[in-house]
Design a protein around this motif. Structure first.
Motif, mmCIF file in Angstrom:
data_model
loop_
_atom_site.group_PDB
_atom_site.id
_atom_site.type_symbol
_atom_site.label_atom_id
_atom_site.label_comp_id
_atom_site.label_asym_id
_atom_site.label_seq_id
_atom_site.Cartn_x
_atom_site.Cartn_y
_atom_site.Cartn_z
ATOM 1 N N LEU A 1 0.838 -1.200 0.000
ATOM 2 C CA LEU A 1 0.000 0.000 0.000
ATOM 3 C C LEU A 1 0.868 1.244 0.000
ATOM 4 N N ALA A 2 0.341 2.302 -0.610
ATOM 5 C CA ALA A 2 1.072 3.570 -0.636
ATOM 6 C C ALA A 2 0.081 4.730 -0.576
ATOM 7 N N LEU A 3 0.453 5.754 0.158
ATOM 8 C CA LEU A 3 -0.301 7.001 0.200
ATOM 9 C C LEU A 3 0.435 8.000 -0.672
ATOM 10 N N THR A 4 -0.255 8.522 -1.687
ATOM 11 C CA THR A 4 0.343 9.529 -2.562
ATOM 12 C C THR A 4 -0.404 10.833 -2.375
ATOM 13 N N SER A 5 0.285 11.941 -2.624
ATOM 14 C CA SER A 5 -0.362 13.250 -2.510
ATOM 15 C C SER A 5 0.373 14.264 -3.377
ATOM 16 N N THR A 6 -0.396 15.241 -3.827
ATOM 17 C CA THR A 6 0.136 16.291 -4.689
ATOM 18 C C THR A 6 -0.494 17.617 -4.297
ATOM 19 N N VAL A 7 0.302 18.674 -4.230
ATOM 20 C CA VAL A 7 -0.225 20.026 -4.059
ATOM 21 C C VAL A 7 -0.299 20.633 -5.450
ATOM 22 N N LEU A 8 -1.518 20.973 -5.859
ATOM 23 C CA LEU A 8 -1.735 21.553 -7.185
ATOM 24 C C LEU A 8 -1.750 23.076 -7.152
ATOM 25 N N SER A 9 -2.204 23.632 -6.029
ATOM 26 C CA SER A 9 -2.255 25.080 -5.835
ATOM 27 C C SER A 9 -2.430 25.309 -4.341
ATOM 28 N N PRO A 10 -2.394 26.560 -3.878
ATOM 29 C CA PRO A 10 -2.622 26.788 -2.449
ATOM 30 C C PRO A 10 -4.006 26.317 -1.987
ATOM 31 N N GLU A 11 -4.952 26.184 -2.924
ATOM 32 C CA GLU A 11 -6.310 25.766 -2.578
ATOM 33 C C GLU A 11 -6.606 24.314 -2.918
ATOM 34 N N THR A 12 -5.672 23.613 -3.525
ATOM 35 C CA THR A 12 -5.952 22.257 -4.001
ATOM 36 C C THR A 12 -4.804 21.303 -3.701
ATOM 37 N N ALA A 13 -5.128 20.252 -2.972
ATOM 38 C CA ALA A 13 -4.171 19.176 -2.695
ATOM 39 C C ALA A 13 -4.910 17.849 -2.805
ATOM 40 N N THR A 14 -4.225 16.849 -3.331
ATOM 41 C CA THR A 14 -4.834 15.536 -3.527
ATOM 42 C C THR A 14 -4.304 14.539 -2.503
ATOM 43 N N ALA A 15 -5.048 13.465 -2.307
ATOM 44 C CA ALA A 15 -4.591 12.331 -1.497
ATOM 45 C C ALA A 15 -5.159 11.068 -2.119
ATOM 46 N N SER B 1 3.154 -3.551 -10.736
ATOM 47 C CA SER B 1 2.749 -2.171 -11.024
ATOM 48 C C SER B 1 1.832 -1.678 -9.900
ATOM 49 N N TRP B 2 1.463 -0.400 -9.971
ATOM 50 C CA TRP B 2 0.625 0.222 -8.940
ATOM 51 C C TRP B 2 -0.619 0.822 -9.567
ATOM 52 N N ARG B 3 -1.738 0.726 -8.827
ATOM 53 C CA ARG B 3 -2.993 1.351 -9.250
ATOM 54 C C ARG B 3 -3.657 1.949 -8.022
ATOM 55 N N TRP B 4 -4.405 3.018 -8.235
ATOM 56 C CA TRP B 4 -5.125 3.643 -7.128
ATOM 57 C C TRP B 4 -6.347 2.834 -6.736
ATOM 58 N N ILE B 5 -6.618 2.812 -5.427
ATOM 59 C CA ILE B 5 -7.838 2.195 -4.916
ATOM 60 C C ILE B 5 -8.758 3.240 -4.287
ATOM 61 N N LEU B 6 -8.178 4.341 -3.808
ATOM 62 C CA LEU B 6 -8.934 5.465 -3.236
ATOM 63 C C LEU B 6 -8.335 6.750 -3.772
ATOM 64 N N ASP B 7 -9.183 7.699 -4.163
ATOM 65 C CA ASP B 7 -8.690 8.955 -4.707
ATOM 66 C C ASP B 7 -9.586 10.097 -4.274
ATOM 67 N N ARG B 8 -9.004 11.042 -3.537
ATOM 68 C CA ARG B 8 -9.709 12.280 -3.191
ATOM 69 C C ARG B 8 -8.922 13.406 -3.865
ATOM 70 N N PRO B 9 -9.423 13.901 -5.005
ATOM 71 C CA PRO B 9 -8.690 14.904 -5.780
ATOM 72 C C PRO B 9 -8.516 16.264 -5.088
ATOM 73 N N ASN B 10 -9.308 16.545 -4.068
ATOM 74 C CA ASN B 10 -9.097 17.794 -3.352
ATOM 75 C C ASN B 10 -9.449 17.629 -1.875
ATOM 76 N N VAL B 11 -8.430 17.373 -1.068
ATOM 77 C CA VAL B 11 -8.643 17.183 0.366
ATOM 78 C C VAL B 11 -8.953 18.489 1.075
ATOM 79 N N LEU B 12 -8.620 19.614 0.464
ATOM 80 C CA LEU B 12 -8.851 20.895 1.126
ATOM 81 C C LEU B 12 -10.286 21.352 1.046
ATOM 82 N N SER B 13 -11.075 20.760 0.137
ATOM 83 C CA SER B 13 -12.494 21.102 0.067
ATOM 84 C C SER B 13 -13.345 19.855 0.224
ATOM 85 N N ALA B 14 -12.836 18.870 0.953
ATOM 86 C CA ALA B 14 -13.563 17.601 1.131
ATOM 87 C C ALA B 14 -14.874 17.863 1.857
ATOM 88 N N HIS B 15 -15.900 17.180 1.410
ATOM 89 C CA HIS B 15 -17.234 17.315 2.034
ATOM 90 C C HIS B 15 -17.370 16.392 3.212
#
Length: 115
Positions: free
Chosen positions: A77-91, A101-115
């Protein structure tokens, strides 16, 4: 089709495939039963729902690769994350596949505006 040989490859491959409008290539980055959080707070569960989301996505400009953090890994398992802008980060959570090889199983494209 190129596969992710390291969890950090997934973000690069996603950006390349988004910019190429390669929906099948995007879906191939996810496991068959993966879950993708959508901007409206709902979830796309499984490859068919993820395909439907990306097929209708209208991109008005090219997507750029953000500032990626090194993957946090534990076994297959691996946790990946990216900061796209000051308002947008992924997890995302990725899992090593039987072929290595690796594939995603969970994807939250913007953790900073998560509902």
């Amino acid at each position: 089709m190129e596969k992710a040989h390291h969890p950090n490859d997934l973000a690069r491959l996603l950006v390349n495939r988004l910019n190429a409008r390669d929906v099948d290539g995007i879906v191939a980055l996810y496991e068959e039963d993966a879950v993708l959080a959508l901007p409206d707070g709902s979830l796309a569960k499984g490859a068919a729902a993820i395909r439907a989301y990306f097929a209708q996505l209208q991109l008005n400009q090219l997507v750029a690769l953000g500032k990626r953090s090194e993957a946090l890994m534990l076994g297959d398992l691996a946790l990946t994350s990216t900061v796209l802008s000051p308002e947008t980060a992924t997890a995302e959570v990725a899992r090593r596949q039987p072929d290595g090889s690796w594939r995603w199983i969970l994807d939250r494209p913007n953790v900073l505006s998560a509902h």
